[in-house]
Design an enzyme around this catalytic site. Structure first.
Site, short mmCIF file in Angstrom:
data_model
loop_
_atom_site.label_atom_id
_atom_site.label_comp_id
_atom_site.label_asym_id
_atom_site.label_seq_id
_atom_site.Cartn_x
_atom_site.Cartn_y
_atom_site.Cartn_z
N GLN A 168 -39.08 40.11 12.46
CA GLN A 168 -39.67 40.61 12.19
C GLN A 168 -39.04 42.19 13.10
OE1 GLN A 168 -43.99 39.32 13.92
NE2 GLN A 168 -44.58 40.69 12.19
N ASN A 179 -45.73 29.74 17.89
CA ASN A 179 -46.89 30.89 17.75
C ASN A 179 -47.79 31.20 16.39
OD1 ASN A 179 -47.67 34.15 18.27
ND2 ASN A 179 -47.55 33.84 16.06
N GLU A 180 -49.25 30.34 16.68
CA GLU A 180 -50.47 30.54 15.93
C GLU A 180 -50.30 29.00 15.06
OE1 GLU A 180 -49.89 34.06 13.72
OE2 GLU A 180 -51.17 35.40 15.76
N HIS A 184 -41.68 31.69 16.56
CA HIS A 184 -42.11 32.76 15.75
C HIS A 184 -42.24 32.96 14.20
CE1 HIS A 184 -45.34 36.07 16.75
NE2 HIS A 184 -45.25 35.92 15.01
N TRP A 189 -44.40 40.33 7.83
CA TRP A 189 -44.47 39.38 6.78
C TRP A 189 -44.91 39.45 5.26
CZ3 TRP A 189 -41.70 36.35 9.72
CH2 TRP A 189 -42.44 36.52 11.35
N TRP A 193 -49.79 44.56 20.44
CA TRP A 193 -48.94 44.16 19.56
C TRP A 193 -49.06 45.38 18.15
CZ3 TRP A 193 -45.74 40.51 17.15
CH2 TRP A 193 -45.38 40.02 16.72
N TYR A 201 -57.47 39.69 15.60
CA TYR A 201 -57.53 40.58 15.69
C TYR A 201 -58.97 40.94 14.73
CZ TYR A 201 -52.56 40.37 15.50
OH TYR A 201 -51.19 40.73 16.04
N GLU A 229 -51.55 38.73 21.76
CA GLU A 229 -51.96 39.64 20.74
C GLU A 229 -53.50 40.43 20.49
OE1 GLU A 229 -50.01 38.85 16.65
OE2 GLU A 229 -48.42 37.72 17.96
C1 PNW Z 1 -50.19 37.30 13.66
N1 PNW Z 1 -54.18 36.03 8.65
O1 PNW Z 1 -49.91 36.90 12.23
C2 PNW Z 1 -48.75 37.45 13.77
O2 PNW Z 1 -48.04 36.65 15.54
C3 PNW Z 1 -47.39 38.35 13.66
O3 PNW Z 1 -46.42 37.81 13.61
C4 PNW Z 1 -48.11 39.48 12.87
O4 PNW Z 1 -47.11 40.57 12.68
C5 PNW Z 1 -49.72 40.18 13.32
O5 PNW Z 1 -50.95 38.57 12.89
C6 PNW Z 1 -50.63 41.04 12.51
O6 PNW Z 1 -50.46 40.16 11.43
C7 PNW Z 1 -51.46 37.13 11.46
O7 PNW Z 1 -53.45 35.60 7.24
C8 PNW Z 1 -51.09 37.25 9.85
O8 PNW Z 1 -55.16 35.29 9.48
C9 PNW Z 1 -51.73 36.66 9.29
C10 PNW Z 1 -53.44 36.38 9.87
C11 PNW Z 1 -53.14 36.33 11.00
C12 PNW Z 1 -52.03 36.35 11.95
#
Ligand code: PNW
EC number: 3.2.1.21
Length: 443
Positions: free
Chosen positions: A23, A167-168, A123, A401, A393, A295, A352
């Site tokens: 990123q 990551n995730e 990541h 993305w 974050w 988030y 994050e």
């Molecule tokens: C996270 N969803 O991504 C990532 O760890 C980061 O790289 C990203 O920039 C950030 O959150 C903000 O989006 C996600 O669709 C992307 O649920 C998409 C999802 C969740 C997390």
């Protein structure tokens, strides 16, 4: 300004900001190999305006300035990721010395500035050469990933404060193989089931391999969404419960109970790798800490016509960020409390949390977002969650993305024409919380 004081969080609590290699780095030179995001982003239809990470924030060249921003903000720690194809261009085999040199400079730069390095191994920038061999669908990825983890551990491990494997994993598995939103862009339940297992198997295999090399403070970072029923009707509550299983419990139950949740497994079972149950001891290898990305919440309704997973997300009534995600700080308190009550007592870090906003340097909504979520951390701590740190974050506006450069998450604005960095009001709010000052060497 924030309504909290630094001391409220406890003496050794760490504040940081987070980024990820693809990123921000750019710098597709010096022997870096291709990643699945290079090819996915360059394929029309996948990413807003077909934007790529080719240059991104040019962090590959501008990292000293970016580390200065962290130090001047008063941050204690920096969460960053290694680009696997920069270190091992083909994913396995030959190591790229110039990649090693870059992360040596970056990590030494953090230590010189008193910043604790919180590293992530993966990541999302899988080497294309490994995708050509099936990527996350190939069980061998557990060993490819463990070999890469050992390289990082043996060369950089002594200088890292913590290391996260993945990551995730939900994004690696479901968003990328079931929903088709992220690279490699598959929409296939069989692929999703396999990736969902292999990503956790790779994680556990890597933890064991790094530990055997003396690795310490090893963990993983998962993302969580609070899933709620669109109505109180039993079928909508059931849809929310299933989404909670797909998004949250698959990973929590797998990592901490060594067992996938039966309700999600009922959907995945015909597609799972043979004998996956034999891997669960590796999947649930004990960890030293756990990273929580949060988030938003989601509202779900029953949608029987949708086949494999009979649910649909519906639009919610709360204030939304520029990416359309509802702002729900209570959810962070809920998820931290739930993890510590139901799953584990190892230290937790919020790795994050943040919001997308329209372009600009005055971002009062983001200040309010952070203030509310920092309050949620304090509330979770009062309810017994052992939360040791918090990472915003993101440090910089960056490549979001599939959303490209349009959606901005930064504490610091980036002008992509000039690469000029400008701290936003939200950066100043952190700086004031962390240093007591409201100004900076970085004008
Ligand atoms: C996270 N969803 O991504 C990532 O760890 C980061 O790289 C990203 O920039 C950030 O959150 C903000 O989006 C996600 O669709 C992307 O649920 C998409 C999802 C969740 C997390």
């Amino acid at each position: 300004m924030f309504s909290h004081k630094r001391a409220d969080f406890g003496e050794n609590f760490l504040f940081g900001a987070a980024t990820a290699a693809y990123q921000i780095e750019g710098g597709q030179t010096d022997g870096r190999g291709s990643s699945i995001w290079d090819t996915f982003s360059a394929t029309p239809g996948n990413v807003h305006n077909s934007e790529t990470g080719k240059i991104a924030c040019d962090h590959y060249n501008r990292w000293p300035e970016d580390l200065d921003l962290l130090a001047d903000g008063g941050f204690d720690a920096y969460r960053f990721s290694f680009a696997w194809p920069r270190l091992i261009p083909e994913g396995t085999g030959t190591v790229n010395q110039k990649g090693i040199d870059f992360y040596d400079r970056l990590i030494d730069g953090m230590l010189e500035r008193g910043l604790k390095p919180f590293a992530t191994l993966y990541h999302w920038d899988l080497p294309s050469a490994l995708q050509d061999k099936g990527g996350w669908l190939n069980r061998d990825i557990a060993n490819w990933f463990a070999d890469y983890a050992v390289l990082v551990q043996s060369h950089f491990g002594d200088r890292l404060e913590t290391t996260a494997t993945i990551n995730e994993p939900w994004c690696v598995a479901f968003l990328s193989h079931m929903l088709g939103v992220h690279a490699p862009g598959y929409r296939d339940i069989r692929a999703a089931a396999r990736a969902s297992h292999h990503v956790l198997l790779a994680h556990g295999t890597a933890i064991n391999a790094m530990r055997a090399e003396g690795g310490k403070n090893l963990g993983i970072v998962c993302n969580f969404e609070v899933a709620q029923g669109a109505t109180g009707k039993p079928e909508d509550m059931g849809a929310a419960r299933l989404w909670d299983g797909i998004f949250n419990r698959w990973y929590l139950d797998g990592l901490f109970k060594g067992k996938y949740p039966a309700d999600v497994l009922a959907h995945f079972a015909p597609h799972m790798p043979d004998d996956f149950a034999d891997d669960m001891a590796v999947v649930s290898t004990p960890l030293d800490w756990f990273g929580v990305n949060y988030y938003t919440r989601g509202l779900y309704e029953h949608a029987p016509e949708r086949g494999a997973f009979p649910l649909r997300k519906v639009d919610g009534p709360l204030e939304k960020t520029a990416i359309g995600w509802e702002i729900f700080p209570e959810g962070l308190e809920e998820i931290l409390t739930r993890i510590s009550a139901d799953y584990t007592d190892i230290p937790l870090y919020v790795t994050e949390n943040g919001m997308a906003e329209v372009e600009g340097t005055d971002d009062p909504r983001r200040v309010a977002y952070y203030d509310g979520h920092l309050g949620a951390v304090l509330a979770a701590q009062r309810r017994g969650a052992d939360v040791r740190g918090y990472f915003g974050w993101s440090l910089l506006d960056n490549y979001e993305w599939a959303e490209g450069y349009d959606k901005r998450f930064g504490l610091v604005h980036v002008d992509y024409k000039t690469q000029k960095r400008t701290p936003k009001s939200s950066y100043r709010a952190f700086q004031s919380l962390l240093t007591g000052a409201n100004r900076s060497r970085v004008a």
